[in-house]
Scaffold this motif. Structure first.
Motif, PDB file in Angstrom:
ATOM      1  N   THR A 127     -16.759   4.130  -2.042  1.00  0.00           N
ATOM      2  CA  THR A 127     -15.816   3.090  -2.535  1.00  0.00           C
ATOM      3  C   THR A 127     -14.615   3.916  -3.127  1.00  0.00           C
ATOM      4  N   TYR A 128     -14.992   5.028  -3.718  1.00  0.00           N
ATOM      5  CA  TYR A 128     -13.750   5.711  -4.428  1.00  0.00           C
ATOM      6  C   TYR A 128     -13.171   6.708  -3.148  1.00  0.00           C
ATOM      7  N   ALA A 129     -13.815   7.311  -2.332  1.00  0.00           N
ATOM      8  CA  ALA A 129     -13.240   7.873  -1.040  1.00  0.00           C
ATOM      9  C   ALA A 129     -12.372   6.976  -0.326  1.00  0.00           C
ATOM     10  N   VAL A 130     -12.852   5.834   0.137  1.00  0.00           N
ATOM     11  CA  VAL A 130     -12.023   5.059   0.786  1.00  0.00           C
ATOM     12  C   VAL A 130     -10.707   4.487   0.101  1.00  0.00           C
ATOM     13  N   ALA A 131     -10.800   4.356  -1.047  1.00  0.00           N
ATOM     14  CA  ALA A 131      -9.771   4.017  -2.157  1.00  0.00           C
ATOM     15  C   ALA A 131      -8.695   4.896  -2.096  1.00  0.00           C
ATOM     16  N   ALA A 132      -9.236   6.330  -2.326  1.00  0.00           N
ATOM     17  CA  ALA A 132      -8.308   7.309  -2.377  1.00  0.00           C
ATOM     18  C   ALA A 132      -7.448   7.641  -0.898  1.00  0.00           C
ATOM     19  N   THR A 133      -8.212   7.303   0.049  1.00  0.00           N
ATOM     20  CA  THR A 133      -7.592   7.664   1.487  1.00  0.00           C
ATOM     21  C   THR A 133      -6.523   6.234   1.325  1.00  0.00           C
ATOM     22  N   GLY A 134      -6.744   5.199   0.915  1.00  0.00           N
ATOM     23  CA  GLY A 134      -5.784   3.982   1.041  1.00  0.00           C
ATOM     24  C   GLY A 134      -4.405   4.181   0.176  1.00  0.00           C
ATOM     25  N   ILE A 135      -4.512   5.089  -0.713  1.00  0.00           N
ATOM     26  CA  ILE A 135      -3.350   5.433  -1.434  1.00  0.00           C
ATOM     27  C   ILE A 135      -2.232   6.245  -0.460  1.00  0.00           C
ATOM     28  N   LEU A 136      -2.831   6.669   0.293  1.00  0.00           N
ATOM     29  CA  LEU A 136      -1.891   7.409   1.263  1.00  0.00           C
ATOM     30  C   LEU A 136      -0.735   6.461   1.983  1.00  0.00           C
ATOM     31  N   ALA A 137      -1.115   5.232   1.789  1.00  0.00           N
ATOM     32  CA  ALA A 137       0.015   4.134   2.271  1.00  0.00           C
ATOM     33  C   ALA A 137       1.245   4.143   1.358  1.00  0.00           C
ATOM     34  N   LEU A 138       1.131   4.695   0.269  1.00  0.00           N
ATOM     35  CA  LEU A 138       2.537   4.792  -0.594  1.00  0.00           C
ATOM     36  C   LEU A 138       3.381   5.753   0.170  1.00  0.00           C
ATOM     37  N   HIS A 139       3.027   6.659   0.920  1.00  0.00           N
ATOM     38  CA  HIS A 139       3.761   7.553   1.590  1.00  0.00           C
ATOM     39  C   HIS A 139       4.674   7.002   2.820  1.00  0.00           C
ATOM     40  N   LEU A 140       3.936   5.880   3.180  1.00  0.00           N
ATOM     41  CA  LEU A 140       4.674   5.128   4.361  1.00  0.00           C
ATOM     42  C   LEU A 140       6.152   5.145   4.231  1.00  0.00           C
ATOM     43  N   ARG A 141       6.829   5.665   5.239  1.00  0.00           N
ATOM     44  CA  ARG A 141       8.283   5.584   5.349  1.00  0.00           C
ATOM     45  C   ARG A 141       8.638   4.811   6.439  1.00  0.00           C
ATOM     46  N   GLY A 142       8.737   5.284   7.789  1.00  0.00           N
ATOM     47  CA  GLY A 142       8.959   4.672   8.957  1.00  0.00           C
ATOM     48  C   GLY A 142      10.492   4.008   8.917  1.00  0.00           C
ATOM     49  N   PRO A 143      10.752   3.567  10.203  1.00  0.00           N
ATOM     50  CA  PRO A 143      12.062   2.874  10.141  1.00  0.00           C
ATOM     51  C   PRO A 143      12.151   1.643   9.354  1.00  0.00           C
TER      52      PRO A 143
ATOM     53  N   ALA B 259      -6.376   8.717 -11.035  1.00  0.00           N
ATOM     54  CA  ALA B 259      -5.359   7.597 -10.342  1.00  0.00           C
ATOM     55  C   ALA B 259      -4.055   7.607 -10.677  1.00  0.00           C
ATOM     56  N   LEU B 260      -3.614   7.786 -11.973  1.00  0.00           N
ATOM     57  CA  LEU B 260      -2.305   7.939 -12.327  1.00  0.00           C
ATOM     58  C   LEU B 260      -1.548   9.271 -11.681  1.00  0.00           C
ATOM     59  N   LEU B 261      -2.289  10.415 -11.662  1.00  0.00           N
ATOM     60  CA  LEU B 261      -1.801  11.554 -10.918  1.00  0.00           C
ATOM     61  C   LEU B 261      -1.474  11.162  -9.433  1.00  0.00           C
ATOM     62  N   LEU B 262      -2.249  10.365  -8.887  1.00  0.00           N
ATOM     63  CA  LEU B 262      -2.183  10.176  -7.465  1.00  0.00           C
ATOM     64  C   LEU B 262      -0.947   9.296  -7.272  1.00  0.00           C
ATOM     65  N   ILE B 263      -0.775   8.357  -8.022  1.00  0.00           N
ATOM     66  CA  ILE B 263       0.360   7.515  -7.962  1.00  0.00           C
ATOM     67  C   ILE B 263       1.651   8.169  -8.259  1.00  0.00           C
ATOM     68  N   ALA B 264       1.677   9.136  -9.403  1.00  0.00           N
ATOM     69  CA  ALA B 264       2.671  10.100  -9.513  1.00  0.00           C
ATOM     70  C   ALA B 264       3.065  10.800  -8.172  1.00  0.00           C
ATOM     71  N   ALA B 265       2.410  11.261  -7.691  1.00  0.00           N
ATOM     72  CA  ALA B 265       2.435  12.264  -6.841  1.00  0.00           C
ATOM     73  C   ALA B 265       3.225  11.587  -5.483  1.00  0.00           C
ATOM     74  N   TYR B 266       2.575  10.520  -5.279  1.00  0.00           N
ATOM     75  CA  TYR B 266       3.020   9.682  -4.002  1.00  0.00           C
ATOM     76  C   TYR B 266       4.466   9.004  -4.595  1.00  0.00           C
ATOM     77  N   GLY B 267       4.262   8.670  -5.881  1.00  0.00           N
ATOM     78  CA  GLY B 267       5.731   7.986  -6.298  1.00  0.00           C
ATOM     79  C   GLY B 267       6.798   8.855  -6.264  1.00  0.00           C
ATOM     80  N   SER B 268       6.606  10.200  -6.459  1.00  0.00           N
ATOM     81  CA  SER B 268       7.559  11.101  -6.362  1.00  0.00           C
ATOM     82  C   SER B 268       8.161  11.302  -5.230  1.00  0.00           C
ATOM     83  N   THR B 269       7.143  11.414  -4.210  1.00  0.00           N
ATOM     84  CA  THR B 269       7.321  11.421  -2.755  1.00  0.00           C
ATOM     85  C   THR B 269       8.242  10.220  -2.460  1.00  0.00           C
ATOM     86  N   MET B 270       8.021   9.064  -2.579  1.00  0.00           N
ATOM     87  CA  MET B 270       8.864   7.923  -2.285  1.00  0.00           C
ATOM     88  C   MET B 270      10.188   7.965  -2.940  1.00  0.00           C
TER      89      MET B 270
END
Length: 621
Positions: free
Chosen positions: A306-322, A186-197
């Motif tokens: 549950t965990y697969a759906v949750a892992a997919t939900g973390i993708l929203a951290l990468h949301l950028r948009g206008p 979980a922390l690795l996913l947050i770090a990956a998407y956090g660095s992306t942000m």
């Protein structure tokens, strides 16, 4: 042909300081704070909706896992139906809450925009002196606020913040669920998407830095575009054949600005690719581990779901948009509005110099300038210096001089629109600062050479001379008849109710007709009790005979009032009780027409030149 000064880059250190000052606040924090204070009820409702929408994905993951476990057990019980119903409800909320939050955000954004508009109008009306409004820093702040509002950025900012909040709060809750699986993952996913942000935010910052410099170029390109397409410059563009030249300048300016912005955007695209690939690798590792664990029966099918759906939900951290750009622009707008209020609320306290303030203005007033000097803010050139002048009560005083002598500046000082840089302006012996601008300015019926053409009805254009005056149809008829405006109204399609200005679907007037409107406005102010009539070249669009007739009307209507007249036509000036000649910011001659002609000085030479010109013109007819 070289580019005109109006389109050359002109870096200004003050503007750079102003831009950096607007970045002191974190845009999102500013947006939340101001929105909560401006529309508390709407903000609370929006916050509750955003919170509910953010919780739905995590609840959906948990419910899906529980239902899969229940179905995998082979037993169908009432709890199975309950979970199925709950899952259906969550799917419904997943579709319904985000649009509901967006609708609430749009309504809140509109209310915030109206509130900011009201704040700007209130701030601009505070200073009595024009010098504050004409200050370059104030104009830069006004341009920032109004241009951003014209782009609907406050609405976009609230909507963007809402969309990001729903997505990222949901992603955080999904990460909390993954802590129950493998905390390090979980922390690795947050770090990956956090660095992306973080990387995307830095790229956006570069883009925003460029776009901070872009408005100057955009303004220049829009100015050039307007020269070609707007009617104001159409005559010059056609007569001098400037269309191709201006179009070339426009394309060059536009290409330069767009190129810089595209460069920043391409950098943003590359950053997205690199960071997206890194996040994708961590995401792939997550699903590989989940697949291995369910194969080896270390987790159940429900947990896998549950965990697969949750892992997919973390993708929203990468949301950028206008939304990010909208939030930043909205924060800048609010910062500019705050700074504008601070600048315009800092009016210096009036220090009285002659006792208590005047409570009631008498009809007749004597105006006196004592050692008055004036220079515009930021300029070292004195427009007026060591000027001493007495304008007697109940008499007419004409001010003459060549262009640039300071005539218009003088009448703005007399009307309280400017304050002297040095010296004092006295009204019946009382310093104008003690009289109070709010009391003095309505006492002046002023008509300047650049007076405003209001896009309102003809009747309203006249009544604006004294909006608080009670209705008096008989007096209104006398005023408009004296100004020669009754004939104009008779030829308009809706008479006095005709809206003036084609941009509002109404009718336009000629220059001379508009000046009659302005003169009627001044007459209405005199009717309402104004004691001083100030005329600064208001009849330049009228011929000599029309001007003489209107001045006869004004002088009759203003009998017993103090009159200050600025005009280049000496046939009108010669009728004044007193004449003042300005040159190089100082008074060089005073007297009436006969006295000044006998002196054979500046006034006599100016009068003779104009009289000779009119004589020659009459001789050629």
């Amino acid at each position: 042909m070289p580019a005109p000064d109006a389109v050359r880059p002109n870096p200004n250190p003050e503007d750079s300081m102003h831009t950096s000052a607007l970045r002191r606040s974190v845009p999102l924090v500013t947006l939340i704070r101001v929105t909560a204070r401006t529309d508390t009820a709407g903000f609370l409702l929006l916050t509750a909706t955003v919170t509910a929408a953010s919780c739905v994905p995590a609840a959906l993951a948990v419910t899906s896992g529980a239902l899969v476990n229940r179905l995998g057990s082979g037993a169908v019980a009432s709890s199975t139906y309950a979970l199925t119903g709950l899952l259906g409800l969550l799917f419904f909320l997943l579709q319904a809450l985000p649009p509901a939050a967006e609708t609430l955000a749009e309504n809140t954004g509109r209310r915030l925009d109206r509130a900011v508009s009201d704040r700007v109008m209130a701030a601009v009306q505070r200073p009595a002196s024009l010098a504050r409004i004409e200050d370059r820093r104030i104009q830069a702040l006004l341009t920032t606020v109004e241009s951003r509002r014209a782009e609907a950025t406050l609405l976009d900012a609230v909507v963007g913040a809402t969309e990001l909040a729903v997505a990222r709060l949901g992603a955080v809750l999904a990460a909390l669920l993954l802590l129950g699986y493998r905390w390090w993952l979980a922390l690795l996913l947050i770090a990956a998407y956090g660095s992306t942000m973080l990387l995307v935010s830095r790229t956006y910052q570069r883009f925003l830095t460029l776009s901070e410099r872009a408005p100057g170029g955009l303004r220049r390109s829009l100015y050039l575009h307007g020269l070609v397409v707007r009617p104001q410059a159409a005559k010059d563009v056609r007569l001098f054949g400037l269309g191709g030249w201006i179009s070339g300048l426009y394309r060059a300016e536009r290409t330069k600005v767009v190129g810089e912005i595209r460069s920043a955007r391409s950098g943003s695209g590359r950053a997205d690719v690199v960071t997206g690939l890194a996040a994708l690798a961590v995401q792939a590792l997550t699903f590989v581990l989940l697949a291995l664990d369910i194969r080896d029966h270390r987790i159940s099918a429900g947990q896998f779901t549950t965990y697969a759906v949750a892992a997919t939900g973390i993708l929203a951290l990468h949301l950028r948009g206008p939304g990010l750009l909208g939030i930043t622009r909205g924060g800048e707008t609010l910062d500019a509005c705050r700074e504008l209020e601070e600048q315009l609320s800092g009016e210096p306290a009036r220090t009285t110099t002659s006792g208590a303030r005047v409570r009631r203005m008498p009809q007749q007033v004597t105006i006196e300038c004592r050692d008055v000097g004036f220079r515009y803010p930021g300029s070292d050139r004195w427009v007026l210096r060591h000027l001493d002048l007495v304008i007697p009560a109940g008499a007419s005083t004409a001010v003459v001089g060549v262009n640039g002598a300071g005539k218009t500046t003088l009448v703005k000082l007399l009307s309280g629109l400017y304050e002297p840089t040095e010296g004092r302006v006295l009204v019946n012996g009382v310093d104008l600062r003690d009289v109070g601008h709010r009391q003095w300015q309505p006492h002046c019926a002023a008509l300047f050479q650049d007076w405003l053409r209001w896009g309102l009805s003809l009747r309203e254009n006249v009544l604006l001379g004294a909006v608080d005056a009670p209705e008096d149809p008989a007096a209104f008829d006398r005023v408009v008849t004296g100004a020669g405006l009754a004939e104009v109204a008779a030829r308009l399609p809706d008479g006095w109710d005709t809206v003036l200005g084609r941009e509002f679907g109404g009718s336009d007037l000629s220059g001379g007709q508009w000046q009659r409107v302005g003169l009627a406005r001044a007459l209405w102010a005199l009717h309402a009790g104004a004691g001083v009539l100030i005329l600064d070249e208001p009849t330049s669009a009228l011929d000599v005979h029309g001007e003489a007739g209107l001045y006869d009307t004004l002088l009759t209507a203003a009998a017993g009032r103090t009159i200050v007249l600025v005009s280049h036509r000496f046939s009108t000036v010669r009728r004044a009780d007193h004449i003042v000649v300005l040159a190089d910011g100082a008074i060089v001659e005073t007297g009436d027409h006969r006295q000044l002609m006998r002196r054979e000085g500046t006034y006599a030479r100016m009068f003779s030149v104009q009289a000779d010109r009119f004589s020659r013109e009459d001789g050629h007819r």
